[in-house]
Design an enzyme around this catalytic site. Sequence first.
Site, mmCIF file in Angstrom:
data_model
loop_
_atom_site.group_PDB
_atom_site.id
_atom_site.type_symbol
_atom_site.label_atom_id
_atom_site.label_comp_id
_atom_site.label_asym_id
_atom_site.label_seq_id
_atom_site.Cartn_x
_atom_site.Cartn_y
_atom_site.Cartn_z
ATOM 1 N N ASP A 1 -23.456 33.022 22.258
ATOM 2 C CA ASP A 1 -23.222 32.467 23.597
ATOM 3 C C ASP A 1 -24.519 32.526 24.394
ATOM 4 O O ASP A 1 -25.050 33.604 24.628
ATOM 5 C CB ASP A 1 -22.118 33.223 24.333
ATOM 6 C CG ASP A 1 -21.524 32.389 25.458
ATOM 7 O OD1 ASP A 1 -22.279 31.967 26.346
ATOM 8 O OD2 ASP A 1 -20.303 32.142 25.423
ATOM 9 N N CYS B 1 -13.968 22.290 19.249
ATOM 10 C CA CYS B 1 -12.839 22.357 20.177
ATOM 11 C C CYS B 1 -13.269 22.042 21.607
ATOM 12 O O CYS B 1 -12.429 21.984 22.507
ATOM 13 C CB CYS B 1 -12.229 23.750 20.143
ATOM 14 S SG CYS B 1 -11.950 24.416 18.488
ATOM 15 N N HIS C 1 -4.106 21.571 34.842
ATOM 16 C CA HIS C 1 -4.910 22.669 34.289
ATOM 17 C C HIS C 1 -5.375 23.581 35.413
ATOM 18 O O HIS C 1 -5.208 23.265 36.599
ATOM 19 C CB HIS C 1 -6.128 22.127 33.534
ATOM 20 C CG HIS C 1 -5.786 21.549 32.191
ATOM 21 N ND1 HIS C 1 -5.410 20.235 32.031
ATOM 22 C CD2 HIS C 1 -5.759 22.103 30.954
ATOM 23 C CE1 HIS C 1 -5.163 20.007 30.752
ATOM 24 N NE2 HIS C 1 -5.362 21.118 30.076
ATOM 25 N N LYS D 1 -11.349 24.048 35.532
ATOM 26 C CA LYS D 1 -11.623 23.031 34.518
ATOM 27 C C LYS D 1 -12.512 21.937 35.107
ATOM 28 O O LYS D 1 -12.262 21.435 36.204
ATOM 29 C CB LYS D 1 -10.310 22.431 34.001
ATOM 30 C CG LYS D 1 -10.505 21.455 32.843
ATOM 31 C CD LYS D 1 -9.175 21.067 32.227
ATOM 32 C CE LYS D 1 -9.331 20.037 31.123
ATOM 33 N NZ LYS D 1 -10.169 20.527 30.004
ATOM 34 N N GLY E 1 -9.289 15.867 28.189
ATOM 35 C CA GLY E 1 -9.452 15.181 26.911
ATOM 36 C C GLY E 1 -8.113 14.968 26.226
ATOM 37 O O GLY E 1 -7.908 13.971 25.526
#
Length: 244
Positions: A34, A81, A137, A141, A147
């Site tokens: 990360d 993802c 959401h 976000k 998507g």
Amino acid sequence: MRVILNGAGGRMGCEVRELLLSGDGDVRLVAEVDRLAPGYTLKHLSDYKESADVIIDFSHHSITEELIAYALAKELPCVICTTGHTEDEKALIKEAAKSIPVFYSANMSMGIAALCDFAKRAAQLFPDADIEIVEAHHNRKLDAPSGTALMLADSIKTVRNDALYVFGRHGMKKREEKEIGIHALRYGNEPGMHEIIISTDNQTLSLKHNARSRAVFAEGAISAAKFICCRCAGLYDMYSLVNL
């Protein structure tokens, strides 16, 4: 199966990490990468020099070029993802799939894969119905619509080739027959809700999926990683997984 987790410090990365560390011994987390989250010694995929079997990516679409370059160089299957990719980034993913197995889905839930199929079939049964998609959401976000909402709309468009996407609705204008309305809600800590409303003058059909926790997407990502490790080069998605 030895897993490299890219985006390990994000919300979804943490969910995947927890499942990998608590799961069966056949799946092992060998690298946590990360570049943004503090506390991770591996900031870039290229910092990891050892062997692995697959990459699970829950990072950010802006890292696509680095991700694809590493996967190709190491000949590693890749489960992507992340959402919000540009057209150029999508092209990179599709080109890479000619050389390595790539699993690419805007949503890693088996339930959403089923919802796409149900929506497509319902649109065929009611060819003159109005169709609206509503998604919700959490308030952090970035991309809107999600998507997943676009994936649902695209599945419907396969049987309604002339469909026109309308994002939100305002002003003084009558709804057109070909429209698929797509509406994004953002609030609180909502993990994800998607509803498809299919309505004629006399009846309304509502198809809805609620994610109760983000763990459902982590589970799907690990299932995808297991699935893709034994595949030939190509582009795979949730349909590939549920239609085994």
